[in-house]
Design a protein around this motif. Structure first.
Motif, PDB file in Angstrom:
ATOM      1  N   ALA A 121      -3.156  28.299  14.434  1.00  0.00           N
ATOM      2  CA  ALA A 121      -2.106  28.168  15.438  1.00  0.00           C
ATOM      3  C   ALA A 121      -1.095  27.104  15.035  1.00  0.00           C
ATOM      4  N   THR A 122       0.172  27.447  15.106  1.00  0.00           N
ATOM      5  CA  THR A 122       1.240  26.471  14.897  1.00  0.00           C
ATOM      6  C   THR A 122       1.440  25.659  16.173  1.00  0.00           C
ATOM      7  N   GLU A 123       2.306  24.660  16.114  1.00  0.00           N
ATOM      8  CA  GLU A 123       2.604  23.875  17.310  1.00  0.00           C
ATOM      9  C   GLU A 123       3.224  24.761  18.396  1.00  0.00           C
ATOM     10  N   PHE A 124       4.046  25.707  17.989  1.00  0.00           N
ATOM     11  CA  PHE A 124       4.663  26.630  18.942  1.00  0.00           C
ATOM     12  C   PHE A 124       3.597  27.432  19.681  1.00  0.00           C
ATOM     13  N   VAL A 125       2.647  27.987  18.945  1.00  0.00           N
ATOM     14  CA  VAL A 125       1.576  28.782  19.553  1.00  0.00           C
ATOM     15  C   VAL A 125       0.663  27.891  20.381  1.00  0.00           C
ATOM     16  N   SER A 126       0.336  26.718  19.852  1.00  0.00           N
ATOM     17  CA  SER A 126      -0.531  25.776  20.558  1.00  0.00           C
ATOM     18  C   SER A 126       0.051  25.398  21.915  1.00  0.00           C
ATOM     19  N   ASP A 127       1.351  25.131  21.951  1.00  0.00           N
ATOM     20  CA  ASP A 127       1.999  24.711  23.192  1.00  0.00           C
ATOM     21  C   ASP A 127       1.956  25.817  24.239  1.00  0.00           C
ATOM     22  N   HIS A 128       2.174  27.055  23.832  1.00  0.00           N
ATOM     23  CA  HIS A 128       2.249  28.156  24.787  1.00  0.00           C
ATOM     24  C   HIS A 128       0.878  28.675  25.223  1.00  0.00           C
ATOM     25  N   LEU A 129      -0.107  28.642  24.324  1.00  0.00           N
ATOM     26  CA  LEU A 129      -1.433  29.143  24.680  1.00  0.00           C
ATOM     27  C   LEU A 129      -2.385  28.031  25.135  1.00  0.00           C
ATOM     28  N   ILE A 153      11.875  43.072  17.032  1.00  0.00           N
ATOM     29  CA  ILE A 153      10.696  42.648  16.273  1.00  0.00           C
ATOM     30  C   ILE A 153       9.733  42.030  17.281  1.00  0.00           C
ATOM     31  N   ALA A 154       8.493  42.466  17.245  1.00  0.00           N
ATOM     32  CA  ALA A 154       7.471  41.919  18.150  1.00  0.00           C
ATOM     33  C   ALA A 154       6.514  41.063  17.354  1.00  0.00           C
ATOM     34  N   GLN A 155       6.367  39.797  17.746  1.00  0.00           N
ATOM     35  CA  GLN A 155       5.417  38.874  17.137  1.00  0.00           C
ATOM     36  C   GLN A 155       4.444  38.438  18.233  1.00  0.00           C
ATOM     37  N   GLU A 156       3.165  38.879  18.119  1.00  0.00           N
ATOM     38  CA  GLU A 156       2.200  38.675  19.199  1.00  0.00           C
ATOM     39  C   GLU A 156       1.051  37.795  18.728  1.00  0.00           C
ATOM     40  N   HIS A 157       0.642  36.867  19.599  1.00  0.00           N
ATOM     41  CA  HIS A 157      -0.414  35.910  19.285  1.00  0.00           C
ATOM     42  C   HIS A 157      -1.456  35.922  20.396  1.00  0.00           C
ATOM     43  N   THR A 232      -1.081  35.099  31.644  1.00  0.00           N
ATOM     44  CA  THR A 232      -2.294  34.346  31.937  1.00  0.00           C
ATOM     45  C   THR A 232      -3.372  35.224  32.567  1.00  0.00           C
ATOM     46  N   HIS A 233      -4.619  34.830  32.322  1.00  0.00           N
ATOM     47  CA  HIS A 233      -5.802  35.441  32.930  1.00  0.00           C
ATOM     48  C   HIS A 233      -6.580  34.309  33.598  1.00  0.00           C
ATOM     49  N   ILE A 238      -3.414  33.586  27.734  1.00  0.00           N
ATOM     50  CA  ILE A 238      -4.194  34.257  26.690  1.00  0.00           C
ATOM     51  C   ILE A 238      -3.325  35.077  25.753  1.00  0.00           C
ATOM     52  N   TYR A 239      -2.083  35.320  26.130  1.00  0.00           N
ATOM     53  CA  TYR A 239      -1.195  36.155  25.315  1.00  0.00           C
ATOM     54  C   TYR A 239       0.150  35.477  25.161  1.00  0.00           C
TER      55      TYR A 239
END
Length: 259
Positions: A121-129, A153-157, A232-233, A238-239
């Motif tokens: 996980a990058t900082e961007f992903v870490s912050d959002h998830l 373009i879809a980028q999903e984490h 969120t769940h 989570i997404y």
């Protein structure tokens, strides 16, 4: 209003982390309108009464009602009050739907996945998830076409493996969906064991850039919209989806509800 509508509006608001109160109020009212709990033509309570029912101040209620009117869900009759619109606009991003379903309102959609991997996980992903930097996440990148023209373009984490915050392990669902012509969010929403309680989408203008331009078949300095979506769940994100949308795509609404 009837008893069902009163009971619905008197339920406590769910406020996920970082979600503005006006969005939660909007979501409650929009969900009631879309589901028919607040039927077309219904006279809504006054701002002060709604604020009391939802246990919030009048300011976010007023802001939410303005958004609802802008989105065509509510109308105002001067000197009388606000009413649920007699006819509702087509659902856009104000209701949680996979991105391909929203684009399908404007033509034939196809999704072409070209990368699926487990990455730190990058900082961007870490912050959002809400996870640690470096934690393992699933990443999938796809090109979405509209009437055979590259549109986004879809980028999903998503978190990989067992997530102790939610008790979920999405690996099997994601592996099964890796090569399908649908977003991973669409695959998750088909799983009857999963439920979602909120979604938030931020939209900012940008330019395509060299790598995105080649995938979208546009010039590097062409304008795009960047949509960053979290779902969120049980109050836990989570997404994370990041959509880079070309100018060929119709205009999109940004407020979201899961109902």
């Amino acid at each position: 209003m009837g008893t069902a509508a009163d009971d619905y509006l008197n339920q406590p608001l769910v406020l996920p982390p970082r979600q503005p109160i006006r969005i939660a109020v909007y979501s409650r009212l929009a969900s009631g309108i879309r589901s028919g709990i607040l039927p077309p033509g219904t006279l809504l309570p006054r701002e002060s009464d709604l604020a009391g029912m939802l246990d919030v101040s009048r300011t976010p209620v007023r802001e939410a009602l303005i958004l609802l009117e802008e989105d065509g869900l509510v109308t105002t009759k001067r000197g009388v009050g606000r009413f649920v619109a007699d006819s509702l606009p087509n659902t856009g991003l104000e209701s949680l739907r996979p991105f391909e379903q929203i684009l399908a309102d404007g033509g034939i959609v196809d999704i072409r996945p070209f990368r699926f991997s487990a990455d730190p996980a990058t900082e961007f992903v870490s912050d959002h998830l809400g996870i640690d930097v470096g934690a393992t996440v699933w990443f999938r990148e796809s090109v979405i076409t509209l009437d055979a023209t590259p549109a986004a373009i879809a980028q999903e984490h998503l978190t990989a493996g067992y997530d102790p915050r939610t008790g979920l392990n999405l690996d099997r669902t994601l592996n099964d969906a890796a090569d399908r012509a649908q977003t991973l969010l669409a695959a998750l929403m088909e799983d009857p064991s999963l439920s979602f309680d909120s979604s938030e989408c931020h939209i900012v203008p940008s330019t395509a850039g060299q790598s995105r331009a080649s995938l979208l078949d546009v010039d590097a300095d062409d304008p795009v919209l960047v949509l960053t979506q979290t779902v969120t769940h049980g109050g836990t994100p989570i997404y994370l989806g990041k959509y880079i949308v070309a100018k060929a795509v119709p205009s999109l609404t940004i407020i979201q509800s899961t109902k």
